[in-house]
Design a protein around this motif. Structure first.
Motif, PDB file in Angstrom:
ATOM      1  N   ALA A 135       0.790  -1.259  -0.228  1.00 60.43           N
ATOM      2  CA  ALA A 135       0.095  -0.029   0.034  1.00 60.43           C
ATOM      3  C   ALA A 135       0.705   1.335   0.092  1.00 60.43           C
ATOM      4  CB  ALA A 135      -0.840   0.120   1.226  1.00 60.43           C
ATOM      5  N   HIS A 136       2.410   1.142   0.109  1.00 55.26           N
ATOM      6  CA  HIS A 136       2.735   2.525   0.388  1.00 55.26           C
ATOM      7  C   HIS A 136       4.384   2.131  -0.330  1.00 55.26           C
ATOM      8  CE1 HIS A 136       4.011   6.161   3.090  1.00 55.26           C
ATOM      9  NE2 HIS A 136       4.690   5.973   2.044  1.00 55.26           N
ATOM     10  N   VAL A 137       4.203   2.555  -1.568  1.00 58.58           N
ATOM     11  CA  VAL A 137       5.238   2.730  -2.546  1.00 58.58           C
ATOM     12  C   VAL A 137       5.668   3.928  -3.256  1.00 58.58           C
ATOM     13  CG1 VAL A 137       4.003   1.469  -4.391  1.00 58.58           C
ATOM     14  CG2 VAL A 137       6.434   1.172  -4.336  1.00 58.58           C
ATOM     15  N   HIS A 138       6.733   4.386  -3.678  1.00 50.18           N
ATOM     16  CA  HIS A 138       7.161   5.385  -4.519  1.00 50.18           C
ATOM     17  C   HIS A 138       7.963   4.956  -5.676  1.00 50.18           C
ATOM     18  CE1 HIS A 138       5.493   7.724  -1.146  1.00 50.18           C
ATOM     19  NE2 HIS A 138       6.661   7.112  -0.316  1.00 50.18           N
ATOM     20  N   PHE A 139       7.369   4.918  -6.872  1.00 47.85           N
ATOM     21  CA  PHE A 139       8.047   4.276  -8.030  1.00 47.85           C
ATOM     22  C   PHE A 139       8.335   5.523  -8.862  1.00 47.85           C
ATOM     23  CE2 PHE A 139       6.177  -0.051  -8.436  1.00 47.85           C
ATOM     24  CZ  PHE A 139       6.830  -0.533  -7.521  1.00 47.85           C
ATOM     25  N   SER A 141       6.860  -1.233   3.076  1.00 51.54           N
ATOM     26  CA  SER A 141       8.081  -0.525   3.482  1.00 51.54           C
ATOM     27  C   SER A 141       8.126   0.782   3.141  1.00 51.54           C
ATOM     28  CB  SER A 141       9.185  -1.337   2.847  1.00 51.54           C
ATOM     29  OG  SER A 141       9.385  -0.776   1.551  1.00 51.54           O
ATOM     30  N   ASP A 142       7.190   1.422   2.498  1.00 53.15           N
ATOM     31  CA  ASP A 142       7.178   2.911   2.264  1.00 53.15           C
ATOM     32  C   ASP A 142       8.690   2.841   1.128  1.00 53.15           C
ATOM     33  OD1 ASP A 142       7.390   5.691   1.705  1.00 53.15           O
ATOM     34  OD2 ASP A 142       8.040   6.145   3.790  1.00 53.15           O
ATOM     35  N   HIS A 143       8.776   1.959   0.369  1.00 51.74           N
ATOM     36  CA  HIS A 143       9.643   1.959  -0.749  1.00 51.74           C
ATOM     37  C   HIS A 143       9.919   3.389  -1.365  1.00 51.74           C
ATOM     38  CE1 HIS A 143      11.997  -0.361  -3.851  1.00 51.74           C
ATOM     39  NE2 HIS A 143      11.269   0.591  -4.851  1.00 51.74           N
ATOM     40  N   GLU A 163       0.539   3.152  -5.463  1.00 55.09           N
ATOM     41  CA  GLU A 163       1.630   4.126  -5.646  1.00 55.09           C
ATOM     42  C   GLU A 163       1.349   5.418  -5.507  1.00 55.09           C
ATOM     43  OE1 GLU A 163       5.169   6.045  -7.527  1.00 55.09           O
ATOM     44  OE2 GLU A 163       2.825   6.331  -7.936  1.00 55.09           O
ATOM     45  N   HIS A 164       2.427   6.224  -5.024  1.00 56.48           N
ATOM     46  CA  HIS A 164       2.415   7.859  -5.325  1.00 56.48           C
ATOM     47  C   HIS A 164       3.689   8.062  -4.925  1.00 56.48           C
ATOM     48  CE1 HIS A 164       2.354   7.629  -0.836  1.00 56.48           C
ATOM     49  NE2 HIS A 164       2.588   8.775  -0.445  1.00 56.48           N
ATOM     50  N   SER A 165       4.074   9.317  -5.672  1.00 57.30           N
ATOM     51  CA  SER A 165       5.263   9.941  -5.656  1.00 57.30           C
ATOM     52  C   SER A 165       5.332  11.348  -5.321  1.00 57.30           C
ATOM     53  CB  SER A 165       5.965   9.689  -7.303  1.00 57.30           C
ATOM     54  OG  SER A 165       6.087   8.402  -7.255  1.00 57.30           O
ATOM     55  N   HIS A 166       6.129  11.842  -4.524  1.00 59.78           N
ATOM     56  CA  HIS A 166       6.363  13.136  -3.897  1.00 59.78           C
ATOM     57  C   HIS A 166       7.157  14.024  -5.070  1.00 59.78           C
ATOM     58  CE1 HIS A 166       5.074  11.091  -0.367  1.00 59.78           C
ATOM     59  NE2 HIS A 166       6.136  10.749  -0.108  1.00 59.78           N
ATOM     60  N   SER A 167       7.877  13.423  -5.869  1.00 62.67           N
ATOM     61  CA  SER A 167       8.443  14.096  -6.702  1.00 62.67           C
ATOM     62  C   SER A 167       7.502  14.434  -7.830  1.00 62.67           C
ATOM     63  CB  SER A 167       9.518  13.216  -7.351  1.00 62.67           C
ATOM     64  OG  SER A 167       9.177  11.904  -7.726  1.00 62.67           O
ATOM     65  N   LEU A 177      -5.796  10.146  -0.235  1.00 63.29           N
ATOM     66  CA  LEU A 177      -5.140  11.324  -0.149  1.00 63.29           C
ATOM     67  C   LEU A 177      -4.133  11.307   0.696  1.00 63.29           C
ATOM     68  CD1 LEU A 177      -8.582  12.383  -0.646  1.00 63.29           C
ATOM     69  CD2 LEU A 177      -6.911  13.786  -1.903  1.00 63.29           C
ATOM     70  N   LYS A 178      -2.826  11.585   0.322  1.00 65.16           N
ATOM     71  CA  LYS A 178      -1.756  11.617   1.372  1.00 65.16           C
ATOM     72  C   LYS A 178      -1.529  13.040   1.719  1.00 65.16           C
ATOM     73  CE  LYS A 178       2.208  10.394   3.073  1.00 65.16           C
ATOM     74  NZ  LYS A 178       3.205   9.724   2.195  1.00 65.16           N
ATOM     75  N   ALA A 179      -1.483  13.109   2.978  1.00 66.90           N
ATOM     76  CA  ALA A 179      -1.102  14.712   3.537  1.00 66.90           C
ATOM     77  C   ALA A 179       0.073  14.441   4.636  1.00 66.90           C
ATOM     78  CB  ALA A 179      -2.262  14.899   4.446  1.00 66.90           C
TER      79      ALA A 179
HETATM   80 ZN   LIG Z   1       6.334   7.444   1.785  1.00 70.18          ZN
END
Ligand SMILES: [Zn+2]
Length: 440
Positions: free
Chosen positions: A57-61, A301-303, A89-93, A142-144
């Protein structure tokens, strides 16, 4: 005749384990049986466990935003290799802040994923009006952030209240990164004044107190609004305690396997936040019990990978936060089962069924009942192996667990009844998705 039969394995669900044969038709589980039936392809699973595909559930590709660190092609290949059949997936970049951006990203990713994928969106201070369209557009959550991190601005309590009110009115789920802004900011100022550059700045900067204060505020606001809120990456048992009455709780393997002191030893290679908290083996075991007992709901793992070169290019202040992890999460959990810290049934709950339920993917994902997608992992629980950077499929190409001996690993991963190949993954819209939005 069935498409596929998986015969003779020990099938595990959160309710128990039993020897059964699974038969697949049109990519779904068609029959779970003690009998044998003809099938075009047969897999002999004797001696192996058969578990539902992991739901990560928590991955950044970081695709298309930071593909020098990871992309969907490499990240989803690592997922499939490690028994993960669905990623969220969600990406901060490349934050998704509007329903148009969500649509564009899901369209861009067609053909790029080896496993099925859902997409999280970013809540943004001052943009609570986007919550409804994002949820109806199929966002998984929604990620905050409660602190300005990874280039994402902080939600202060007023912003968070507005967000949660809107989320509650739309039935949307929020995933919240909890570290309190004024505490992290004042610690950073003090540390920078002393000109510290050692790895020890990480736990001093990102303190236990900062995490606990942010969780207390988040949990209170969740309670006041009735919003469905998940506290991301709880790093210590007190964090789960404090979140628990009003929020769901996620944790990561790094909080059960890495010591706080490793930040001093390895510096940027252990720069992730919240940082590792455990000071002793007993602290690590306490986190495993928190996961085993149900105080923590699920694990991912918050990959958030970077290559070794990227992790070493710049000062401890400058390099990216985050660890690679998708390759090693299932093996670390299987190893904990081998050591008696977790049951197999609980492993399936925390890494497959519960995240599927929380993010609206159940019963299509997260179980092996008739009608579910035939996403499954054949596991050899006794396979003994040593983690080696050379075996990491993620673009990161390294692991903080390199050199560890682990027991257990995925032998075969099946996505909708077949071994996944590049491009096989499809987009899974979130539970708020309306056809009116997709018909654009
Ligand atoms: Zn994360």
């Amino acid at each position: 005749m069935y498409q596929l039969g998986v015969e003779g394995g020990l099938v595990v669900s959160p309710k128990g384990r039993w020897r059964a044969n699974l038969y697949v038709a049109a990519g779904r589980i068609a029959e779970v049986s003690q009998d044998r039936h003809p099938a075009k392809e047969l897999i002999d699973a004797s001696g192996l466990l058969v578990v539902p595909g992991m739901v990560y559930a928590h991955v950044h590709f970081m695709d298309p935003s930071a593909v020098d660190r990871e992309d969907f092609i490499t990240g989803s290949a690592a997922a499939a290799h490690a028994g993960v059949t669905t990623v969220i997936e969600h990406s901060h970049s490349g934050p998704v802040r509007t329903s148009d951006q969500l649509y564009e990203k899901s369209a861009y990713l067609v053909g790029r994923s080896q496993v099925d994928f859902a997409l999280g969106a970013h809540a943004w201070p001052g943009m609570a009006n986007e919550v409804g369209p994002l949820w109806a557009g199929g966002a998984a959550f929604l990620k905050a952030f409660t602190c300005s991190t990874h280039g994402i601005p902080a939600h202060d309590p007023a912003d968070l209240l507005t967000l949660f009110r809107s989320a509650a009115s739309h039935g949307a789920t929020c995933l919240v990164h909890c570290e309190e802004e004024s505490l992290t900011r004042s610690a950073e100022l003090a540390l920078r004044q002393t000109n510290r550059q050692d790895g020890g700045v990480i736990p001093d900067w990102r303190s236990r107190e900062a995490e606990l204060v942010a969780i207390a505020i988040t949990a209170e606001l969740a309670s006041l609004t009735g919003a469905k809120v998940v506290v991301a990456h709880a790093s210590q048992p007190a964090a789960a305690d404090s979140a628990r009455p009003f929020c769901l709780v996620e944790t990561c393997p790094q909080y059960m396997t890495l010591l706080e002191s490793e930040a001093i030893e390895f510096g940027a290679l252990r720069k992730f936040t919240p940082p590792a908290r455990a000071r002793t083996e007993t602290d690590l075991r306490e986190m495993w019990s928190t996961l085993a007992s149900g105080e923590i709901d699920y694990i991912a793992s918050d990959h958030a990978p970077s290559t070794l070169e990227q992790k070493q290019a710049g000062s401890i202040w400058d390099v990216h936060f985050g660890l690679p992890g998708i390759d090693t999460t299932l093996p670390l959990l299987l190893d904990a089962v081998h050591r008696g810290w977790l049951t197999l049934e609980r492993l399936v709950a925390v890494y497959s069924e519960t995240p599927a339920r929380i993010y609206g993917l159940y019963p299509r994902k997260g179980n092996l009942e008739p009608g579910a997608d035939a996403d499954m992992v054949l596991v050899d629980p006794e396979r003994r192996w040593v983690v080696d950077d050379a075996d990491i499929v993620s673009k990161a190409g390294w692991s903080p667990y390199a050199g560890r001996t682990l027991f257990g690993g995925a032998v075969t991963t099946l996505l909708r009844g077949k071994r996944p190949e590049p491009g096989d993954g499809v987009f899974l819209p979130g539970p708020g998705h309306t056809t009116a939005t997709s018909a654009r």
